[in-house]
Design a protein around this motif. Structure first.
Motif, PDB file in Angstrom:
ATOM      1  N   VAL A 167      11.317   2.019  -5.066  1.00 47.21           N
ATOM      2  CA  VAL A 167      12.362   1.353  -4.280  1.00 47.21           C
ATOM      3  C   VAL A 167      12.561   2.066  -2.943  1.00 47.21           C
ATOM      4  O   VAL A 167      12.748   1.425  -1.904  1.00 47.21           O
ATOM      5  N   GLY A 168      12.503   3.395  -2.963  1.00 47.57           N
ATOM      6  CA  GLY A 168      12.637   4.148  -1.725  1.00 47.57           C
ATOM      7  C   GLY A 168      11.539   3.811  -0.728  1.00 47.57           C
ATOM      8  O   GLY A 168      11.806   3.618   0.464  1.00 47.57           O
ATOM      9  N   HIS A 169      10.303   3.724  -1.197  1.00 45.85           N
ATOM     10  CA  HIS A 169       9.191   3.362  -0.311  1.00 45.85           C
ATOM     11  C   HIS A 169       9.317   1.922   0.169  1.00 45.85           C
ATOM     12  O   HIS A 169       9.063   1.623   1.338  1.00 45.85           O
ATOM     13  N   TRP A 170       9.700   1.038  -0.733  1.00 41.64           N
ATOM     14  CA  TRP A 170       9.760  -0.383  -0.374  1.00 41.64           C
ATOM     15  C   TRP A 170      10.833  -0.643   0.687  1.00 41.64           C
ATOM     16  O   TRP A 170      10.653  -1.493   1.566  1.00 41.64           O
ATOM     17  N   PHE A 221       0.828  -1.207   0.000  1.00 43.78           N
ATOM     18  CA  PHE A 221       0.000   0.000   0.000  1.00 43.78           C
ATOM     19  C   PHE A 221       0.861   1.256   0.000  1.00 43.78           C
ATOM     20  O   PHE A 221       0.627   2.179  -0.797  1.00 43.78           O
ATOM     21  N   TYR A 222       1.870   1.321   0.875  1.00 40.83           N
ATOM     22  CA  TYR A 222       2.727   2.502   0.947  1.00 40.83           C
ATOM     23  C   TYR A 222       3.466   2.724  -0.369  1.00 40.83           C
ATOM     24  O   TYR A 222       3.618   3.863  -0.822  1.00 40.83           O
ATOM     25  N   THR A 223       3.920   1.649  -0.990  1.00 34.69           N
ATOM     26  CA  THR A 223       4.670   1.780  -2.237  1.00 34.69           C
ATOM     27  C   THR A 223       3.778   2.232  -3.375  1.00 34.69           C
ATOM     28  O   THR A 223       4.140   3.133  -4.143  1.00 34.69           O
ATOM     29  N   ALA A 224       2.595   1.627  -3.503  1.00 33.99           N
ATOM     30  CA  ALA A 224       1.693   1.969  -4.607  1.00 33.99           C
ATOM     31  C   ALA A 224       1.154   3.391  -4.469  1.00 33.99           C
ATOM     32  O   ALA A 224       1.316   4.227  -5.374  1.00 33.99           O
ATOM     33  N   VAL A 225       0.538   3.692  -3.332  1.00 33.23           N
ATOM     34  CA  VAL A 225      -0.064   5.017  -3.145  1.00 33.23           C
ATOM     35  C   VAL A 225       1.008   6.087  -3.010  1.00 33.23           C
ATOM     36  O   VAL A 225       0.880   7.183  -3.577  1.00 33.23           O
TER      37      VAL A 225
END
Length: 308
Positions: free
Chosen positions: A214-217, A88-92
Motif C-alpha cells: 500500500v505504501g508503494h502504491w 512494477f514499483y509495488t511488486a519489486v
C-alpha cells in the motif's frame, strides 16, 4: 436455575442496555456514512456528466449518466504509463522490503546472538532521528539513482517499525524447541529460517507485505523529489497532475473571454472526467488485494505487536 436465566434476560433488556444499543447503532451508522460516502461520491461522479459534478449537482446518484470519463482514461497515456510503473514499483519494491525486513528481524530475534541488544537500540534511533530531506537527496544523487527506478524502491527499503513487528512475532510465537530440533537434524540458521520460521510466520508476513504494498502504491512524494523522467512517473503522481490541472483550469475559466472560456470548459470537463475515473482505477487494485489478507490482520499484528 430458571429464575437466574430470567433475571439475566431481564437485565440484558433493561432500558439502559436498549439505550446503549440505540446510541451505538446511531454512531456506527454515522461513521459508516462518513467513511463510505466519499468513496461512493467518487464512484457516482465517475459515471456523471463532468459539468454537473463541477456545478455540485451530484450528491447521492449519478447525474447525466455517461462513460465518457472511462473512454478518455483509456486514451490518456500518462495514466497507463503510471499504472505500469506502479505495478512494477509495488511488486519489486515489496519483495525488496520483505527481504530486508526478514533479514533484519531474524537476527534480532535470536537470543543466542550476542550483539542483539546493541543493534536493537542502534536501529531504534533511526525511528526517531533521520538525516533530513537535503542530505538524503544528496546521497541518492551521489549514488546516481535520481531518475532511475531504484530511487522509488531503495531509499525506503526497510521500515524498522515493521521489522520490530516481525521480530516480536519470531521471538514470541515460534517456540525455541523448534530451533533445537532443527539444529539436532543438522539445519543451519539459514535453513531454519527458510524451512521453519517463514512458513510459520505467514500471518505477520502477509500483514507487513500489505503495509509495504500500500505504501508503494500510494507513493507520489518520492517521485516528486527524485523523478523528472515522464516515463518513470508512478500512477499517483500522474493522478496528482490531473487533479491539479482540473483545479487550475477551473480557476482560469472565470477570467477569460467567451471563445477561450468554451475551450477552457472543454478542457475542464476532460480533466474532471479523468479525475474521478483515474481515482477509481487507482484504488481498485488495493481493494481487490485487501480481502485476501484481511484474515491475517488480527493474528499477525496483535501477536507481533503486543508481546515482547
Amino acid at each position: 436455575m430458571v429464575k437466574q436465566k430470567k433475571k439475566s434476560k431481564i437485565l440484558s433488556n433493561s432500558p439502559a442496555d436498549r439505550a446503549f444499543d440505540i446510541v451505538n447503532i446511531i454512531i456506527m451508522v454515522a461513521l459508516l456514512f462518513i467513511f463510505v460516502w466519499p468513496l461512493w461520491f467518487v464512484v457516482i461522479s465517475s459515471f456523471s456528466n463532468p459539468f454537473d459534478v463541477w456545478k455540485g449537482n451530484v450528491m447521492l446518484w449519478p447525474s447525466g449518466f455517461t462513460l465518457k470519463g472511462y473512454r478518455e482514461m483509456f486514451r490518456y497515456e500518462p495514466i497507463w504509463i503510471g499504472y505500469r510503473n506502479n505495478i512494477f514499483y509495488t511488486a519489486v519494491g515489496t519483495l525488496i522490503n520483505m527481504a530486508m525486513t526478514v533479514l533484519c528481524a531474524y537476527p534480532l530475534s535470536r537470543k543466542d546472538w550476542l550483539p542483539r541488544k546493541f543493534w536493537l537500540k542502534y536501529c531504534l534511533i533511526t525511528m526517531y532521528i533521520s538525516g533530513g530531506l537535503i542530505p538524503t537527496y544528496l546521497v541518492i544523487r551521489n549514488l546516481h539513482m535520481t531518475n532511475t527506478i531504484w530511487a522509488m524502491m531503495i531509499p525506503g527499503a526497510l521500515s524498522f517499525y515493521n521489522a520490530l513487528i516481525v521480530r516480536s512475532y519470531f521471538s514470541n510465537s515460534i517456540p525455541n524447541d523448534l530451533q533445537e530440533a532443527a539444529e539436532l537434524d543438522g539445519a543451519n540458521p539459514v535453513q531454519y529460517l527458510v524451512k521453519v520460521v517463514l512458513p510459520l510466520s505467514k500471518p505477520v508476513l502477509a500483514v507487513v507485505c500489505l503495509y509495504y504494498a500500500v505504501g508503494h502504491w500510494n507513493d507520489y512524494y518520492t517521485a516528486l523529489i527524485y523523478i523528472s523522467d515522464r516515463n518513470l512517473v508512478p500512477l499517483q503522481t500522474a493522478l496528482r497532475e490531473v487533479l491539479m490541472s482540473s483545479a487550475s483550469i477551473a480557476n482560469l475559466l472565470h477570467n477569460t473571454d467567451s471563445n477561450t472560456a468554451m475551450l477552457m470548459q472543454q478542457r475542464m470537463e476532460l480533466a474532471q472526467s479523468l479525475k474521478y475515473t483515474s481515482i477509481i482505477a487507482g484504488i481498485i487494485p488495493m481493494m481487490i488485494v485487501y480481502p485476501f489478507v484481511q484474515k491475517y490482520f488480527v493474528k499477525g499484528v496483535m501477536v507481533g505487536a503486543i508481546k515482547g
